[in-house]
Design a protein around this motif. Structure first.
Motif, PDB file in Angstrom:
ATOM      1  N   HIS A 122     -13.974 -16.280  14.713  1.00  0.00           N
ATOM      2  CA  HIS A 122     -13.994 -14.995  15.087  1.00  0.00           C
ATOM      3  C   HIS A 122     -15.762 -14.485  14.938  1.00  0.00           C
ATOM      4  O   HIS A 122     -15.635 -14.170  13.642  1.00  0.00           O
ATOM      5  N   ASP A 123     -16.601 -13.781  15.065  1.00  0.00           N
ATOM      6  CA  ASP A 123     -17.455 -13.992  14.665  1.00  0.00           C
ATOM      7  C   ASP A 123     -18.541 -13.402  15.809  1.00  0.00           C
ATOM      8  O   ASP A 123     -18.439 -13.760  16.935  1.00  0.00           O
ATOM      9  N   THR A 124     -20.154 -13.205  15.611  1.00  0.00           N
ATOM     10  CA  THR A 124     -21.010 -13.380  16.537  1.00  0.00           C
ATOM     11  C   THR A 124     -21.128 -14.483  17.288  1.00  0.00           C
ATOM     12  O   THR A 124     -20.162 -15.513  16.759  1.00  0.00           O
ATOM     13  N   PRO A 125     -21.541 -14.484  18.363  1.00  0.00           N
ATOM     14  CA  PRO A 125     -21.417 -15.780  19.331  1.00  0.00           C
ATOM     15  C   PRO A 125     -22.576 -16.667  18.713  1.00  0.00           C
ATOM     16  O   PRO A 125     -22.441 -17.691  18.240  1.00  0.00           O
ATOM     17  N   GLU A 126     -23.650 -16.042  17.978  1.00  0.00           N
ATOM     18  CA  GLU A 126     -24.675 -16.971  17.339  1.00  0.00           C
ATOM     19  C   GLU A 126     -24.043 -17.733  16.548  1.00  0.00           C
ATOM     20  O   GLU A 126     -24.090 -19.213  16.004  1.00  0.00           O
ATOM     21  N   GLU A 127     -22.823 -17.063  15.422  1.00  0.00           N
ATOM     22  CA  GLU A 127     -21.924 -17.944  14.441  1.00  0.00           C
ATOM     23  C   GLU A 127     -20.976 -18.630  15.242  1.00  0.00           C
ATOM     24  O   GLU A 127     -21.021 -19.588  14.551  1.00  0.00           O
ATOM     25  N   ALA A 128     -20.409 -18.355  15.991  1.00  0.00           N
ATOM     26  CA  ALA A 128     -19.609 -19.175  16.416  1.00  0.00           C
ATOM     27  C   ALA A 128     -20.170 -20.366  16.806  1.00  0.00           C
ATOM     28  O   ALA A 128     -19.720 -21.585  17.691  1.00  0.00           O
ATOM     29  N   LEU A 129     -21.888 -20.929  16.659  1.00  0.00           N
ATOM     30  CA  LEU A 129     -21.889 -21.740  17.749  1.00  0.00           C
ATOM     31  C   LEU A 129     -22.875 -22.499  16.807  1.00  0.00           C
ATOM     32  O   LEU A 129     -23.499 -23.397  17.158  1.00  0.00           O
ATOM     33  N   ARG A 130     -22.438 -22.209  15.977  1.00  0.00           N
ATOM     34  CA  ARG A 130     -23.342 -22.995  14.911  1.00  0.00           C
ATOM     35  C   ARG A 130     -22.808 -24.735  14.835  1.00  0.00           C
ATOM     36  O   ARG A 130     -22.066 -24.771  15.494  1.00  0.00           O
ATOM     37  N   PRO A 131     -23.898 -25.752  14.650  1.00  0.00           N
ATOM     38  CA  PRO A 131     -23.377 -26.492  15.545  1.00  0.00           C
ATOM     39  C   PRO A 131     -21.862 -27.240  14.256  1.00  0.00           C
ATOM     40  O   PRO A 131     -21.128 -28.062  15.116  1.00  0.00           O
ATOM     41  N   GLU A 132     -22.211 -26.534  12.836  1.00  0.00           N
ATOM     42  CA  GLU A 132     -20.883 -27.161  12.685  1.00  0.00           C
ATOM     43  C   GLU A 132     -19.360 -26.374  13.167  1.00  0.00           C
ATOM     44  O   GLU A 132     -18.452 -27.025  12.933  1.00  0.00           O
ATOM     45  N   ASN A 133     -19.325 -25.307  13.250  1.00  0.00           N
ATOM     46  CA  ASN A 133     -18.353 -24.946  14.021  1.00  0.00           C
ATOM     47  C   ASN A 133     -17.899 -25.371  15.209  1.00  0.00           C
ATOM     48  O   ASN A 133     -16.564 -25.578  15.410  1.00  0.00           O
ATOM     49  N   LEU A 134     -19.153 -25.946  16.214  1.00  0.00           N
ATOM     50  CA  LEU A 134     -19.001 -26.201  17.641  1.00  0.00           C
ATOM     51  C   LEU A 134     -18.516 -28.446  17.332  1.00  0.00           C
ATOM     52  O   LEU A 134     -17.644 -28.373  17.959  1.00  0.00           O
ATOM     53  N   ALA A 135     -18.505 -28.440  15.939  1.00  0.00           N
ATOM     54  CA  ALA A 135     -17.924 -29.415  15.663  1.00  0.00           C
ATOM     55  C   ALA A 135     -16.513 -29.373  15.464  1.00  0.00           C
ATOM     56  O   ALA A 135     -15.575 -31.295  15.983  1.00  0.00           O
ATOM     57  N   LEU A 136     -15.488 -28.338  14.920  1.00  0.00           N
ATOM     58  CA  LEU A 136     -14.511 -28.652  14.122  1.00  0.00           C
ATOM     59  C   LEU A 136     -14.086 -28.108  15.839  1.00  0.00           C
ATOM     60  O   LEU A 136     -13.394 -28.620  16.734  1.00  0.00           O
ATOM     61  N   ALA A 137     -14.453 -27.487  17.396  1.00  0.00           N
ATOM     62  CA  ALA A 137     -13.742 -27.091  18.068  1.00  0.00           C
ATOM     63  C   ALA A 137     -14.294 -28.560  19.617  1.00  0.00           C
ATOM     64  O   ALA A 137     -13.007 -29.140  20.137  1.00  0.00           O
ATOM     65  N   PHE A 138     -14.562 -29.233  20.082  1.00  0.00           N
ATOM     66  CA  PHE A 138     -15.391 -30.017  20.323  1.00  0.00           C
ATOM     67  C   PHE A 138     -15.289 -31.585  20.307  1.00  0.00           C
ATOM     68  O   PHE A 138     -15.033 -32.807  20.876  1.00  0.00           O
ATOM     69  N   GLY A 139     -15.136 -31.517  18.382  1.00  0.00           N
ATOM     70  CA  GLY A 139     -14.656 -33.284  18.116  1.00  0.00           C
ATOM     71  C   GLY A 139     -16.138 -33.424  17.610  1.00  0.00           C
ATOM     72  O   GLY A 139     -16.052 -34.883  17.162  1.00  0.00           O
ATOM     73  N   VAL A 140     -17.300 -33.305  18.406  1.00  0.00           N
ATOM     74  CA  VAL A 140     -18.387 -33.964  17.455  1.00  0.00           C
ATOM     75  C   VAL A 140     -20.006 -33.119  17.366  1.00  0.00           C
ATOM     76  O   VAL A 140     -19.592 -32.013  17.889  1.00  0.00           O
TER      77      VAL A 140
END
Length: 256
Positions: free
Chosen positions: A227-245
């Protein structure tokens, strides 16, 4: 002399330890998050991550196993009775052939402010006219709802929330299946509403546009991962946690 305490503003939305189960399935697991007034909070995550369940929980439509939801300092029941929160679900349960006009759809947002006999007042008409104008549907106000395009239908239900006068708008995938004009209209409107102090929680799969309109973002996978800025949430390592790739296409472990 002791320094006087400065009272903190009451959050628009305060969720603590929210857990929701559907039988053996955990839809939400110990979700905690706070959103303050005048913010657009983007809610992102893959299908099945709990986004729709979170919206339903805020509206009191899903019964939690544990935790609480506070809306502008009120319980869910109090907030709904006061018309403080409005929900535009991803798919409206609507008979598109039913003979109801766009204006009448928007007017349903006023029901909570009308008397037992649903008598329409000049204030109701003004609120509906203003809402339709703000979503760009004034010229189509008398058209049957099923004769609108997908984007226009979505705007009609956003108008219903505005006409209600809600302080908090919950929008579940409002850009799904809409044209670019409708998307731009909705985004401009959300900016206007939050500039006036209202609060928006919006789920979207369109990650590329999220930073252009959201003040903050929540990355959800049954629980809050970021839960942060959109830019932080969209960092590749964070998206990897949520989307699995990750962005290289390699599988990533999903943190459940």
């Amino acid at each position: 002399m002791p320094t006087p305490e400065v009272s903190q503003p009451v959050p628009a939305l305060d969720i603590a330890g929210l857990t929701v189960r559907y039988g053996p399935v955990v839809a939400l697991d110990d979700v905690s998050m706070t959103v303050h007034s005048g913010r657009i909070c983007g809610l992102i995550g893959m299908n099945g991550s709990g986004k729709s369940t979170l919206f339903k929980s805020i509206m009191g439509l899903a019964r939690p196993t544990a935790g609480r939801v506070t809306i502008a300092g009120h319980t869910i029941a109090q907030a709904r009775a006061r018309g403080l929160v409005s929900y535009v679900p991803q798919a409206e349960n609507v008979d598109w052939e039913f003979p109801i006009s766009v204006r009448e759809v928007a007017m349903t947002g006023r029901y909570g402010r009308q008397n037992l006999f649903r008598r329409i007042t000049s204030r109701d008409r003004t609120a509906v006219d203003d809402a339709l104008d703000r979503v760009g549907l004034t010229d189509l106000a008398d058209r049957q709802i099923g004769r609108l395009s997908g984007g226009q239908r979505k705007r009609a239900f956003v108008a219903r929330g505005i006409a209600q006068g809600a302080e908090i708008l919950l929008l579940d995938e409002p850009f799904a299946g809409v044209d670019k004009r409708s998307e731009a209209t909705i985004i401009d409107l959300l900016r206007e509403l939050t500039a006036a102090g209202r609060t928006v929680l919006i789920s979207t799969h369109d990650l590329s546009t999220l930073p252009s309109f959201a003040s903050e973002a929540v990355l959800l996978m049954q629980r809050v991962l970021v839960h942060d800025t959109p830019e932080e949430a969209l960092r590749p390592e964070n998206l990897a946690l949520a989307f699995g790739v990750d962005v290289t296409g390699r599988d990533a472990e999903v943190n459940r």
